[in-house]
Design a protein around this motif. Structure first.
Motif, PDB file in Angstrom:
ATOM      1  N   LEU A 147       0.697  -1.201   0.008  1.00  0.00           N
ATOM      2  CA  LEU A 147      -0.115  -0.168   0.073  1.00  0.00           C
ATOM      3  C   LEU A 147       0.966   1.220   0.018  1.00  0.00           C
ATOM      4  CD1 LEU A 147      -2.811  -0.953   2.723  1.00  0.00           C
ATOM      5  CD2 LEU A 147      -2.772  -1.358   0.045  1.00  0.00           C
ATOM      6  N   SER A 148       0.531   2.366  -0.735  1.00  0.00           N
ATOM      7  CA  SER A 148       1.209   3.539  -0.739  1.00  0.00           C
ATOM      8  C   SER A 148       1.475   4.182   0.559  1.00  0.00           C
ATOM      9  CB  SER A 148       0.566   4.524  -1.949  1.00  0.00           C
ATOM     10  OG  SER A 148       0.587   3.848  -3.183  1.00  0.00           O
ATOM     11  N   LYS A 149       0.599   4.153   1.338  1.00  0.00           N
ATOM     12  CA  LYS A 149       0.730   4.669   2.559  1.00  0.00           C
ATOM     13  C   LYS A 149       1.854   3.961   3.516  1.00  0.00           C
ATOM     14  CE  LYS A 149      -3.164   2.272   4.852  1.00  0.00           C
ATOM     15  NZ  LYS A 149      -4.425   2.594   5.794  1.00  0.00           N
ATOM     16  N   ASN A 150       2.088   2.704   3.162  1.00  0.00           N
ATOM     17  CA  ASN A 150       3.036   1.952   4.087  1.00  0.00           C
ATOM     18  C   ASN A 150       4.521   1.830   3.548  1.00  0.00           C
ATOM     19  OD1 ASN A 150       0.871   1.082   5.694  1.00  0.00           O
ATOM     20  ND2 ASN A 150       0.645  -0.870   4.484  1.00  0.00           N
ATOM     21  N   THR A 151       5.538   1.689   4.286  1.00  0.00           N
ATOM     22  CA  THR A 151       6.744   1.578   3.837  1.00  0.00           C
ATOM     23  C   THR A 151       7.393   0.409   3.621  1.00  0.00           C
ATOM     24  OG1 THR A 151       7.703   1.331   6.220  1.00  0.00           O
ATOM     25  CG2 THR A 151       7.414   3.923   5.615  1.00  0.00           C
ATOM     26  N   TRP A 152       8.259   0.348   2.799  1.00  0.00           N
ATOM     27  CA  TRP A 152       8.915  -0.986   2.337  1.00  0.00           C
ATOM     28  C   TRP A 152       9.914  -1.550   3.500  1.00  0.00           C
ATOM     29  CZ3 TRP A 152       7.255  -3.289  -1.777  1.00  0.00           C
ATOM     30  CH2 TRP A 152       6.708  -2.667  -2.905  1.00  0.00           C
ATOM     31  N   PRO A 153       9.642  -2.879   3.752  1.00  0.00           N
ATOM     32  CA  PRO A 153      10.675  -3.611   4.762  1.00  0.00           C
ATOM     33  C   PRO A 153      12.039  -3.063   4.191  1.00  0.00           C
ATOM     34  CG  PRO A 153       9.140  -5.039   3.926  1.00  0.00           C
ATOM     35  CD  PRO A 153       8.738  -4.081   3.299  1.00  0.00           C
ATOM     36  N   GLU A 154      12.801  -2.681   5.439  1.00  0.00           N
ATOM     37  CA  GLU A 154      14.128  -2.188   5.044  1.00  0.00           C
ATOM     38  C   GLU A 154      14.896  -3.028   4.239  1.00  0.00           C
ATOM     39  OE1 GLU A 154      18.077  -0.347   7.398  1.00  0.00           O
ATOM     40  OE2 GLU A 154      16.551  -1.162   8.630  1.00  0.00           O
ATOM     41  N   PHE A 155      15.046  -4.495   4.371  1.00  0.00           N
ATOM     42  CA  PHE A 155      15.809  -5.204   3.820  1.00  0.00           C
ATOM     43  C   PHE A 155      15.548  -5.599   2.084  1.00  0.00           C
ATOM     44  CE2 PHE A 155      12.565  -7.949   5.289  1.00  0.00           C
ATOM     45  CZ  PHE A 155      12.045  -8.833   4.409  1.00  0.00           C
ATOM     46  N   ILE A 156      14.096  -5.157   1.836  1.00  0.00           N
ATOM     47  CA  ILE A 156      13.939  -4.993   0.361  1.00  0.00           C
ATOM     48  C   ILE A 156      14.744  -4.318  -0.562  1.00  0.00           C
ATOM     49  CG2 ILE A 156      12.036  -4.500  -1.340  1.00  0.00           C
ATOM     50  CD1 ILE A 156      11.374  -6.905   0.482  1.00  0.00           C
ATOM     51  N   GLY A 157      15.391  -3.233   0.025  1.00  0.00           N
ATOM     52  CA  GLY A 157      16.257  -2.421  -0.779  1.00  0.00           C
ATOM     53  C   GLY A 157      17.637  -2.940  -0.751  1.00  0.00           C
ATOM     54  N   LYS A 158      18.016  -4.205   0.237  1.00  0.00           N
ATOM     55  CA  LYS A 158      19.369  -4.665   0.284  1.00  0.00           C
ATOM     56  C   LYS A 158      19.532  -5.813  -0.672  1.00  0.00           C
ATOM     57  CE  LYS A 158      19.794  -1.963   3.771  1.00  0.00           C
ATOM     58  NZ  LYS A 158      20.828  -0.886   3.993  1.00  0.00           N
TER      59      LYS A 158
END
Length: 619
Positions: free
Chosen positions: A67-78
């Protein structure tokens, strides 16, 4: 917004998996087609209700949604390549240990090589690859803490990363020596190493994050990690040369360059020189220090110094590419010969494929008049890759795990236990063992004939770590290959088994494989190399052929220097000898005609001398 889109938003909101939801997840739960789900989720993206992120998955790529209002889990960008848990051979140390404990949390990460761009997991730990260095006294000054107690003052030393007290004793003479020590909390690793060029000891240390690892392991499994990373159990010091030491029995201290220690706390001393070893073995017990174990560390073979004219002529050979083709051809032919020699052990289809590829590379090489170092690397790399691919099938057939030579063979890590032939797999340690011993024979012989093996640049191998021995690597490829069939036979006959190879858990809890110097296995490896050196090679014993080869190599360089000095290179009225034109920056100032004429003459000199790189042939 239609009913399907509302259901999609609800599924995304309620998703509880480790990774965010995918189109496939939604498709399975709604019972709709992939195309139908993708069409509706794209509408939600345009309406800024849903965000999409595409990442590298275990095979191919995958798209996640939130959902756009939520943030991605930090590890998704790792990515796995930046994780502390990724081993040098591209496996996941964390999931391997979980699997060994009976917890197969993620099968795709167990006994599998991970692509460097593979998305990280929730147990991601930022990777710390490099170690830091400090002079011995500087490190002690930075980590020392003096505190007041009821009985006086206490001196202690503390971890630079977590602040925990280090197990190196109290007082201004710390129990920090040549053995590896670790912080008892974060497992950060510390060791003293001697830098010969500086004639002093430096402390090297690296952050290990063991506290974070253990916490993650417990959260994932509910049990504690049972791996015990390697740490030295005794306190001692390496003495490179007793002449640089002060052994004071009155004050009960030993000073080695910039290091100082108490004789009463030492449990071992490693003497590099035989004369020092004999002296310490005699004097220490007579002075009451019978508990100090004196070890002969072995005097390192020292290379004869490089001659500037040899360095210069090799630089010009690399630039002019006169001998590159011959050296590359010798290695390709040697690879073919070795595979043919052990063909009865190999998979016929894979062998045929590899021999065909090598033959193609030889034909490709023969069509060229000269090759650059880069082309040399490309030609031989493909041949080497396929040779090891063929051998990998053989190792698998006899039950030996082989991760591949590329990443497993070379362990450039100072935090090693006492041993030889280090690598990241048992079979690579055995291969390193016979290769290293063959190279040591070559070094000893080159030292005997006063032919430099550390200090001469290569005409193919450029930068080398731990010294300048490019020419030695250029010449030694066939030498390494000649010992390989004898190791293969020992493995087939079960005279040597990989289980004989020792291992300990090193940096980042990786298994570090090695051979004890005083072990039966080390003697067996030495025997294999002796057998190879006594075998027939190109009509002579291997020993005789290798001796002739390196003696001819020495004369080749010297004769090339002498002959080329008959050719004068003039620039702005100054005459230069050919060996100096690279060093003096003259080569880049010559025009094409001058270069072509010089290359022609140098090639003629080379052909007149008649030196040929060693190519292994049957018999």
């Amino acid at each position: 917004m239609n009913e399907i889109q509302e259901k999609i938003l609800t599924l995304i909101s309620n998703h509880t998996g480790v990774y965010p939801i995918t189109v496939k997840n939604i498709e399975n739960q709604l019972g709709c087609s992939n195309a139908f789900v993708a069409k509706n989720i794209k509408i939600l993206e345009k309406e800024k209700r849903v965000d999409k992120k595409e990442v590298v998955w275990f095979k191919g790529r995958i798209a996640f949604y939130k959902l756009s209002k939520n943030t991605w889990p930090e590890f998704i960008g790792k990515k796995c390549k930046n994780c502390h848990n990724k081993s040098t051979i591209d496996t996941c140390i964390f999931y391997e240990e979980l699997a060994d404990a009976g917890y197969i949390e993620e099968p795709r990460r167990v006994m599998k090589k991970l692509d460097h761009d593979t998305i990280a997991c929730q147990w991601f730990i930022d990777r710390k690859t490099n170690w830091e260095r400090k002079k011995f006294q500087d490190f002690l000054d930075e980590t020392r803490k003096v505190t007041r107690t009821k009985t006086g003052y206490k001196t202690s030393y503390h971890c630079k990363f977590c602040g925990e007290e280090l197990p190196i004793g109290n007082g201004f003479i710390a129990k920090l020596g040549s053995s590896v020590i670790r912080c008892i909390n974060c497992e950060s690793i510390i060791k003293l190493v001697f830098k010969e060029k500086e004639n002093l000891f430096r402390v090297i240390y690296a952050e290990e994050k063991g506290d974070v690892y253990r916490e993650h392991f417990y959260k994932a499994s509910g049990i504690f990690s049972t791996i015990v990373p390697y740490v030295g159990t005794k306190h001692g010091i390496v003495i490179p040369d007793l002449k640089s030491c002060i052994l004071n029995f009155n004050t009960k201290t030993l000073v080695v360059c910039n290091w100082v220690g108490k004789l009463t706390t030492l449990e071992y001393i490693v003497a590099r020189k035989k004369s020092d070893y004999d002296y310490l073995l005699d004097v220490l017990p007579s002075k009451g220090y019978k508990k100090i174990h004196v070890i002969f560390g072995g005097e390192k073979i020292k290379s004869p110094p490089p001659i500037k004219q040899q360095v210069g002529i090799l630089n010009i050979l690399r630039e002019t590419k006169i001998a590159n083709k011959e050296f590359c051809l010798a290695t390709l032919v040697s690879r073919r010969t070795i595979l043919q020699r052990i063909s009865h052990h190999l998979d016929k289809e894979k062998l045929k494929s590899t021999l065909t590829l090598i033959e193609t590379k030889i034909q490709e090489l023969n069509r060229k008049t000269s090759i650059t170092p880069s082309e040399w690397n490309d030609l031989d790399r493909d041949a080497a890759k396929n040779m090891w691919w063929t051998l990998a099938a053989f190792f698998e057939k006899i039950g030996i795990y082989f991760p591949g030579r590329g990443s497993a063979r070379l362990m450039q890590d100072n935090f090693k236990p006492y041993g030889l032939h280090f690598s990241y797999s048992a079979i690579d340690t055995l291969i390193n063992g016979v290769y290293d011993k063959a190279r040591d024979y070559v070094k000893e012989y080159c030292t005997k004939i006063n032919f430099c093996w550390d200090g001469l640049p290569g005409i193919c191998h450029g930068k080398t770590k731990g010294g300048v021995f490019g020419l030695h690597l250029d010449m030694s490829e066939p030498i390494k290959l000649v010992v390989l069939p004898f190791l293969i036979e020992a493995l087939v006959n079960e005279e040597i088994i990989p289980n004989q190879v020792q291992y300990k858990y090193g940096r980042r809890r990786q298994k570090v494989f090695f051979v004890y110097p005083q072990s039966e296995l080390n003697e067996q490896l030495e025997q294999i190399v002796k057998e190879a050196l006594n075998s027939k090679m190109n009509g002579k014993t291997g020993r005789s052929k290798i001796n002739d080869y390196y003696l001819e190599g020495k004369y080749w360089l010297n004769d090339l220097i002498i002959k080329s000095n008959n050719y004068e290179i003039k620039h702005h009225g100054v005459t230069f000898q050919p060996w100096a034109i690279i060093r003096e920056g003259v080569w880049g100032l010559l025009d094409r005609k001058e270069k072509d004429q010089f290359v022609k003459e140098l090639r003629n000199y080379h052909n007149e001398i008649g030196f040929k790189p060693l190519a292994l042939k049957e018999g």
